[in-house]
Motif scaffolding. Structure first.
Motif, PDB file in Angstrom:
ATOM      1  N   LYS A 156       0.835  -1.202   0.000  1.00  0.00           N
ATOM      2  CA  LYS A 156       0.000   0.000   0.000  1.00  0.00           C
ATOM      3  C   LYS A 156       0.874   1.257   0.000  1.00  0.00           C
ATOM      4  O   LYS A 156       0.596   2.215  -0.734  1.00  0.00           O
ATOM      5  CB  LYS A 156      -0.917  -0.014   1.226  1.00  0.00           C
ATOM      6  CG  LYS A 156      -1.877   1.140   1.301  1.00  0.00           C
ATOM      7  CD  LYS A 156      -2.776   1.015   2.521  1.00  0.00           C
ATOM      8  CE  LYS A 156      -3.667   2.219   2.680  1.00  0.00           C
ATOM      9  NZ  LYS A 156      -4.514   2.137   3.866  1.00  0.00           N
ATOM     10  N   ARG A 203       2.382   1.720  -3.497  1.00  0.00           N
ATOM     11  CA  ARG A 203       1.397   2.252  -4.454  1.00  0.00           C
ATOM     12  C   ARG A 203       1.161   3.737  -4.216  1.00  0.00           C
ATOM     13  O   ARG A 203       1.050   4.518  -5.157  1.00  0.00           O
ATOM     14  CB  ARG A 203       0.081   1.488  -4.337  1.00  0.00           C
ATOM     15  CG  ARG A 203       0.090   0.123  -5.000  1.00  0.00           C
ATOM     16  CD  ARG A 203      -1.316  -0.466  -5.151  1.00  0.00           C
ATOM     17  NE  ARG A 203      -2.151  -0.365  -3.967  1.00  0.00           N
ATOM     18  CZ  ARG A 203      -2.248  -1.314  -3.030  1.00  0.00           C
ATOM     19  NH1 ARG A 203      -1.579  -2.448  -3.149  1.00  0.00           N
ATOM     20  NH2 ARG A 203      -3.035  -1.135  -1.991  1.00  0.00           N
ATOM     21  N   ARG A 204       1.090   4.117  -2.962  1.00  0.00           N
ATOM     22  CA  ARG A 204       0.884   5.524  -2.628  1.00  0.00           C
ATOM     23  C   ARG A 204       2.057   6.371  -3.118  1.00  0.00           C
ATOM     24  O   ARG A 204       1.864   7.425  -3.741  1.00  0.00           O
ATOM     25  CB  ARG A 204       0.719   5.670  -1.119  1.00  0.00           C
ATOM     26  CG  ARG A 204       0.494   7.079  -0.681  1.00  0.00           C
ATOM     27  CD  ARG A 204       0.323   7.163   0.813  1.00  0.00           C
ATOM     28  NE  ARG A 204       0.138   8.550   1.187  1.00  0.00           N
ATOM     29  CZ  ARG A 204      -0.363   8.935   2.313  1.00  0.00           C
ATOM     30  NH1 ARG A 204      -0.750   8.066   3.207  1.00  0.00           N
ATOM     31  NH2 ARG A 204      -0.498  10.215   2.583  1.00  0.00           N
TER      32      ARG A 204
END
Length: 144
Positions: A17, A20-21
């Motif tokens: 996560k 991806r951020r």
């Protein structure tokens, strides 16, 4: 109690996560810095090109600008440049608003105010009044 396998899966999920951020933010930054804008006066005498920060990168002046008053020309160049800067500013704002709405950024960048663009200065304008002051210093007998 949480098993080591669950902790590893949770850690892997959080790491993915975060990656991806970071990738999304870097892509938005690259896109934002590549934005440009261009605008022309309604009579076609002035055309301006700006970069993502609104800095003037190109200026075209048609031969007809020679008939303009210098103040009128300056106002026209300023107005057209501001119009050109509105497009990249709006695109960058849309990008960051989307990131904000998705929770990827907490607040908008401080240097992205809403553009205030005045329409181009139209030609005929009244000439500035000529002062009756001499070109040399004058001593006047006036009290302060």
């Amino acid at each position: 109690m949480t098993s080591p396998r669950d902790l590893a899966a949770q850690g892997s999920f959080l790491l993915e996560k975060a990656k991806r951020r970071r990738d999304t933010l870097l892509a938005a930054q690259r896109q934002s810095t590549s934005e440009t804008g261009e605008a022309s006066s309604s009579d076609g005498l002035v055309r301006a090109r700006v970069d993502a920060g609104g800095m003037l990168t190109g200026l075209f002046l048609a031969p007809g600008v020679r008939q303009l008053d210098p103040r009128e020309l300056a106002a026209l160049i300023t107005s057209v440049t501001q119009q050109a800067a509105a497009a990249p500013r709006a695109a960058i704002r849309r990008t960051y608003e989307q990131l904000h709405n998705e929770g990827l950024v907490k607040q908008m960048p401080a240097l992205l105010p809403e553009p205030v663009v005045a329409p181009p200065v139209s030609r005929p304008r009244r000439p500035e009044p000529v002062e009756d002051e001499p070109d040399r210093p004058v001593l006047r007998d006036q009290g302060w």
